[in-house]
Design a protein around this motif. Structure first.
Motif, PDB file in Angstrom:
ATOM      1  N   ASP A 122       0.824  -1.209   0.000  1.00  0.00           N
ATOM      2  CA  ASP A 122       0.000   0.000   0.000  1.00  0.00           C
ATOM      3  C   ASP A 122       0.858   1.261   0.000  1.00  0.00           C
ATOM      4  O   ASP A 122       0.330   2.367   0.095  1.00  0.00           O
ATOM      5  N   ALA A 123       2.165   1.080  -0.064  1.00  0.00           N
ATOM      6  CA  ALA A 123       3.051   2.241  -0.096  1.00  0.00           C
ATOM      7  C   ALA A 123       4.144   2.031  -1.133  1.00  0.00           C
ATOM      8  O   ALA A 123       5.275   2.463  -0.971  1.00  0.00           O
ATOM      9  N   GLU A 124       3.783   1.321  -2.200  1.00  0.00           N
ATOM     10  CA  GLU A 124       4.767   1.051  -3.243  1.00  0.00           C
ATOM     11  C   GLU A 124       5.055   2.326  -4.034  1.00  0.00           C
ATOM     12  O   GLU A 124       6.175   2.602  -4.409  1.00  0.00           O
ATOM     13  N   ARG A 125       3.983   3.069  -4.299  1.00  0.00           N
ATOM     14  CA  ARG A 125       4.108   4.364  -4.977  1.00  0.00           C
ATOM     15  C   ARG A 125       3.359   5.381  -4.129  1.00  0.00           C
ATOM     16  O   ARG A 125       2.492   5.029  -3.327  1.00  0.00           O
ATOM     17  N   TYR A 126       3.651   6.657  -4.362  1.00  0.00           N
ATOM     18  CA  TYR A 126       2.981   7.696  -3.572  1.00  0.00           C
ATOM     19  C   TYR A 126       1.468   7.670  -3.805  1.00  0.00           C
ATOM     20  O   TYR A 126       0.676   7.915  -2.903  1.00  0.00           O
ATOM     21  N   GLU A 127       1.061   7.333  -5.044  1.00  0.00           N
ATOM     22  CA  GLU A 127      -0.378   7.296  -5.304  1.00  0.00           C
ATOM     23  C   GLU A 127      -1.061   6.156  -4.535  1.00  0.00           C
ATOM     24  O   GLU A 127      -2.217   6.270  -4.141  1.00  0.00           O
TER      25      GLU A 127
END
Ligand SMILES: [Zn+2]
Ligand SMILES: [Zn+2]
Length: 366
Positions: free
Chosen positions: A255-260
């Motif tokens: 859930d925090a792989e990318r900022y989006e």
């Protein structure tokens, strides 16, 4: 009963001040099993219903009204649903190997309770789904000058919008006007699926702030949505994803792989049952929700949810529920204590007209 959502891992408006005007208040309802009365806010509890007012029922059309209905026994008995849940709770609470936890006569009762029953006849009495009191959920738009909002549904599929789900009806009333409460409301004998029968729950409404889903924000403020999807503003503010995951054990790395992903899972919309807030998207791209009577864009009123958590993200789990083994859906022992299951773990979000709450509501399944 209190439920407290932990603070968000990042203060998103400190990084994106342009997001502040999009802040909306929502109340997470946190349904938890209990014994609500007609004087409580509840899910699946008794309603404050005037004895002299007819109980709503649904005249269809239902599956059995079609020229070629699916034949055979397809409904589930309401009493059977309750019995099944009671026996499964008892089974879960007893020690020993699972196969030996129920006595033979209980096993037979479970088998009978699970047996399908014939389609009922019209009209079908509606089932109480939720009741909110203004004192517990002080969002004026919900009540339109009254102080009780009631939600009922016909527990059989209606596919007006091409997606089958129960048909909802809303009532608003002023509690002081109800002098004589209906003691024994009619109940449907059967339902389409057990997932359409909410377990009685008390609520612990909690005020939170929500921001729009990125797909909706891209329509409202395209430049801002792009900045949130990018990296530069986050990095300039010193937000590093790996450091956040290390600091917040409840933040799933996926859930925090990318900022989006971080914005979607932890910073924008709260999961689960709630009042107000922003629309949920994901099953489809955003679509307009005009009021059928006047065309004003309708806004979220109440979200009926099949789960209290998104994926594995734990940042929304209230402090008081940290001892729950795991949140999931369809399990009265876990996060979904309301035991509601819609479609493929969907939400049904009722939207109301902000110009005139008496106008018909709009529903959205996501
Ligand atoms: Zn119906
Ligand atoms: Zn309207």
């Amino acid at each position: 009963m209190t439920r407290t959502t932990p603070p968000r891992p990042v203060d998103v408006t400190a990084i994106f001040p342009e997001l502040a005007p999009f802040a909306r208040t929502a109340y997470r309802l946190h349904p938890r099993n209990g014994a609500p009365t007609a004087h409580d806010s509840s899910v699946g509890g008794p309603l404050l219903w005037p004895a002299e007012e007819p109980w709503p029922s649904c005249a269809g059309p239902h599956e059995w009204d079609k020229p070629k209905p699916v034949r055979g026994d397809h409904a589930e008995s309401l009493e059977g649903v309750r019995t099944t849940r009671r026996l499964l709770r008892e089974e879960a609470s007893r020690p020993g190997p699972r196969a030996e936890r129920l006595r033979p006569e209980e096993r037979e009762a479970l088998r009978q309770a699970n047996a399908r029953v014939p389609w009922p006849a019209n009209p079908v009495p509606m089932l109480p789904v939720a009741q909110l009191w203004a004192r517990d959920v002080p969002l004026p738009g919900l009540f339109a000058g009254t102080d009780v909002l009631q939600v009922l549904w016909c527990p059989f599929d209606h596919d007006e919008d091409g997606k089958p789900y129960p048909r909802v009806t809303l009532r608003r009333r002023t509690a002081a006007d109800v002098t004589d409460v209906l003691a024994e409301p009619p109940r449907p004998a059967s339902v389409q699926y057990s997932g359409y029968v909410p377990e009685p729950c008390l609520l612990a409404p909690e005020r939170v702030t929500e921001y729009p889903n990125l797909m909706e924000l891209a329509l409202l403020e395209p430049g801002l949505a792009e900045e949130i999807e990018g990296e530069s503003r986050w990095e300039a503010a010193g937000v590093r994803l790996d450091a956040l995951v290390a600091e917040h054990p409840d933040l799933d790395p996926d859930d925090a792989e990318r900022y989006e992903d971080l914005y979607r899972c932890a910073l924008s919309l709260a999961p689960g049952w709630k009042a107000g807030g922003w629309s949920t998207w994901g099953r489809t791209d955003p679509v307009d929700r005009p009021c059928p009577a006047c065309g004003t864009p309708a806004e979220p009123l109440l979200t009926l949810a099949s789960t209290e958590a998104y994926g594995d993200s734990g940042t929304w789990i209230p402090y008081e529920d940290r001892d729950l083994v795991r949140w999931g859906h369809g399990d009265v022992e876990s996060g979904n204590q309301a035991a509601l299951t819609l479609g493929d773990c969907d939400t049904l979000q009722l939207h109301a007209c902000p110009a005139d709450p008496a106008h018909p509501f709009v529903d959205l399944v996501q």
